[in-house]
Design a protein around this motif. Sequence first.
Motif, PDB file in Angstrom:
ATOM      1  N   GLU A  87       7.924  -6.593   7.080  1.00  0.00           N
ATOM      2  CA  GLU A  87       7.647  -6.286   5.669  1.00  0.00           C
ATOM      3  C   GLU A  87       6.400  -7.018   5.191  1.00  0.00           C
ATOM      4  O   GLU A  87       5.581  -6.448   4.454  1.00  0.00           O
ATOM      5  N   ARG A  88       6.241  -8.268   5.610  1.00  0.00           N
ATOM      6  CA  ARG A  88       5.073  -9.051   5.205  1.00  0.00           C
ATOM      7  C   ARG A  88       3.787  -8.451   5.783  1.00  0.00           C
ATOM      8  O   ARG A  88       2.768  -8.339   5.089  1.00  0.00           O
ATOM      9  N   LEU A  89       3.835  -8.052   7.051  1.00  0.00           N
ATOM     10  CA  LEU A  89       2.667  -7.437   7.674  1.00  0.00           C
ATOM     11  C   LEU A  89       2.310  -6.109   7.006  1.00  0.00           C
ATOM     12  O   LEU A  89       1.127  -5.754   6.908  1.00  0.00           O
ATOM     13  N   LEU A  90       3.337  -5.396   6.520  1.00  0.00           N
ATOM     14  CA  LEU A  90       3.083  -4.139   5.809  1.00  0.00           C
ATOM     15  C   LEU A  90       2.319  -4.409   4.521  1.00  0.00           C
ATOM     16  O   LEU A  90       1.385  -3.669   4.170  1.00  0.00           O
ATOM     17  N   PHE A  91       2.700  -5.485   3.793  1.00  0.00           N
ATOM     18  CA  PHE A  91       1.956  -5.866   2.594  1.00  0.00           C
ATOM     19  C   PHE A  91       0.496  -6.137   2.937  1.00  0.00           C
ATOM     20  O   PHE A  91      -0.416  -5.675   2.244  1.00  0.00           O
ATOM     21  N   VAL A  92       0.259  -6.908   4.005  1.00  0.00           N
ATOM     22  CA  VAL A  92      -1.113  -7.252   4.397  1.00  0.00           C
ATOM     23  C   VAL A  92      -1.914  -5.990   4.709  1.00  0.00           C
ATOM     24  O   VAL A  92      -3.079  -5.854   4.287  1.00  0.00           O
ATOM     25  N   ARG A  93      -1.315  -5.055   5.435  1.00  0.00           N
ATOM     26  CA  ARG A  93      -2.026  -3.813   5.761  1.00  0.00           C
ATOM     27  C   ARG A  93      -2.354  -3.017   4.494  1.00  0.00           C
ATOM     28  O   ARG A  93      -3.445  -2.429   4.379  1.00  0.00           O
ATOM     29  N   GLN A  94      -1.402  -2.978   3.551  1.00  0.00           N
ATOM     30  CA  GLN A  94      -1.646  -2.255   2.302  1.00  0.00           C
ATOM     31  C   GLN A  94      -2.782  -2.891   1.510  1.00  0.00           C
ATOM     32  O   GLN A  94      -3.640  -2.181   0.944  1.00  0.00           O
ATOM     33  N   TRP A  95      -2.820  -4.216   1.490  1.00  0.00           N
ATOM     34  CA  TRP A  95      -3.898  -4.913   0.771  1.00  0.00           C
ATOM     35  C   TRP A  95      -5.236  -4.683   1.466  1.00  0.00           C
ATOM     36  O   TRP A  95      -6.264  -4.531   0.814  1.00  0.00           O
ATOM     37  N   GLU A  96      -5.222  -4.662   2.792  1.00  0.00           N
ATOM     38  CA  GLU A  96      -6.453  -4.377   3.530  1.00  0.00           C
ATOM     39  C   GLU A  96      -6.996  -2.993   3.155  1.00  0.00           C
ATOM     40  O   GLU A  96      -8.210  -2.831   2.933  1.00  0.00           O
ATOM     41  N   GLU A  97      -6.110  -2.015   3.115  1.00  0.00           N
ATOM     42  CA  GLU A  97      -6.551  -0.659   2.790  1.00  0.00           C
ATOM     43  C   GLU A  97      -7.125  -0.587   1.382  1.00  0.00           C
ATOM     44  O   GLU A  97      -8.100   0.142   1.124  1.00  0.00           O
ATOM     45  N   LYS A  98      -6.530  -1.343   0.460  1.00  0.00           N
ATOM     46  CA  LYS A  98      -7.060  -1.366  -0.907  1.00  0.00           C
ATOM     47  C   LYS A  98      -8.499  -1.861  -0.924  1.00  0.00           C
ATOM     48  O   LYS A  98      -9.383  -1.265  -1.544  1.00  0.00           O
ATOM     49  N   VAL A  99      -8.751  -2.979  -0.232  1.00  0.00           N
ATOM     50  CA  VAL A  99     -10.092  -3.559  -0.234  1.00  0.00           C
ATOM     51  C   VAL A  99     -11.071  -2.678   0.534  1.00  0.00           C
ATOM     52  O   VAL A  99     -12.218  -2.477   0.106  1.00  0.00           O
ATOM     53  N   LYS A 100     -10.630  -2.142   1.658  1.00  0.00           N
ATOM     54  CA  LYS A 100     -11.516  -1.277   2.451  1.00  0.00           C
ATOM     55  C   LYS A 100     -12.005  -0.085   1.626  1.00  0.00           C
ATOM     56  O   LYS A 100     -13.145   0.378   1.782  1.00  0.00           O
ATOM     57  N   GLY A 101     -11.118   0.411   0.751  1.00  0.00           N
ATOM     58  CA  GLY A 101     -11.502   1.541  -0.089  1.00  0.00           C
ATOM     59  C   GLY A 101     -12.607   1.206  -1.069  1.00  0.00           C
ATOM     60  O   GLY A 101     -13.247   2.115  -1.612  1.00  0.00           O
ATOM     61  N   LEU A 102     -12.832  -0.093  -1.300  1.00  0.00           N
ATOM     62  CA  LEU A 102     -13.872  -0.507  -2.241  1.00  0.00           C
ATOM     63  C   LEU A 102     -15.137  -1.027  -1.564  1.00  0.00           C
ATOM     64  O   LEU A 102     -16.113  -1.369  -2.243  1.00  0.00           O
ATOM     65  N   LEU A 103     -15.141  -1.113  -0.242  1.00  0.00           N
ATOM     66  CA  LEU A 103     -16.273  -1.728   0.462  1.00  0.00           C
ATOM     67  C   LEU A 103     -17.595  -1.009   0.175  1.00  0.00           C
ATOM     68  O   LEU A 103     -18.665  -1.640   0.208  1.00  0.00           O
TER      69      LEU A 103
END
Length: 404
Positions: free
Chosen positions: A265-281
């Motif tokens: 579950e924790r790793l899923l949060f990290v992946r979701q946060w990564e995708e959020k930031v990647k979308g703004l790069l």
Amino acid sequence: MDPFDVIGNLHNIKPVFQPVIGAIDHDVIGYEVLGRIQDEDRWKSLGPFFQDEDVPEEFKEEVDQHLLKLAMDEMLEMEKDGMLFINRNASQLLVNDGEALLETLLLYDQKGFHLNRVVIEVTEHDFDEDFETLGHLLLYYKTYGIQVAVDHVGAKSSNIDRIRQLEPHILKIDSGIIRKHNGDEFQDVMFSLSMLAHRIGAALLFENIEDDFQLYFAWKNGSRYYQGYYLAYPSFDLVEKESLAVDLSEKVKRYVHRQRTLIEERLLFVRQWEEKVKGLLVKWEGPKKADTFIAEVTDLFDEESFRMFVCNGEGQQVSANFRKRDSEWQMEPHKKGSNWAFRPYFLENVMRMKAWNTGLLSDLYSDIETKEMVRTFSFPLTDTHFLFIDLRYAYLYNHECLLQ
């Protein structure tokens, strides 16, 4: 309990054995010796006798020696392997410079009860007495292969240096203190004790385990040995694995499943946060426009975060702080230029992000400004600039996997 009644009735005294269970094979790895005295048709604990400060230490030593000989005789007779844990306070050990105990152990070593199976337990409170003399005696015992355990570790943090000097084989932690401290406070104590054990090569033993929560806590915090009524009561018999009150192997299977689930579950949060930031790069235009970029990030992390900023690979902050107060994001331009490279693991984490091109989630730590437990999610914007998003405690609290 009249000490003269105890000394005069050694024939009515017997040892009881409380099993110590290992975390590796979930089997009984040894026994702690306790004393019982027969009073008519009842067997009473000798705890009050040993804890009474008015009882002469010579009396206690005589009873302990009697119990020790009976215990080793029984283990030899039953051909029981494993360790034997014996309790001695500082005053008892220093009677006759500890020679009586050593002579007994050497005698039984010749009978086949090898000295490396013996664990002498002293309490951390004993260090308040003549530590130099006690320390030398225990180090002397260690030269014979005798193991040393320190009981009630953590009761006095001022004794950490003395424990380091002694380098005991085992650190015993009373599970009862888990409920006496709030979670964050005790986690800090456990972190310090775990680090100490790691540095000196000592194993952790959680004692007085009385329920599943305490057993799980001990397992999760790296305890190598377990002991307590939840597993087995003291017994006149040398209890084996099959007679334990719980199936430790089954318990650990559940613990492993629980931890795996929380980690996933924790790793899923990290992946979701990564995708959020990647979308703004695509909106990252370099450090001179870092504040404009962070203004975009705040909308995506409005629920999770209370603070964010951007640093370069040298640790220097190239953006203002964006700080959430009363549901509004505010800029703190005076934070620009701050250098955070002094923080533990900062440079290592930066290098990891650069090498792996992935986000990282920090361990829990206490924020200097808010005094709350927080975590930081960090992400590489480029090879030279990194985004740091501090996650607020209220959000972590609502997601158990983020508190582990």
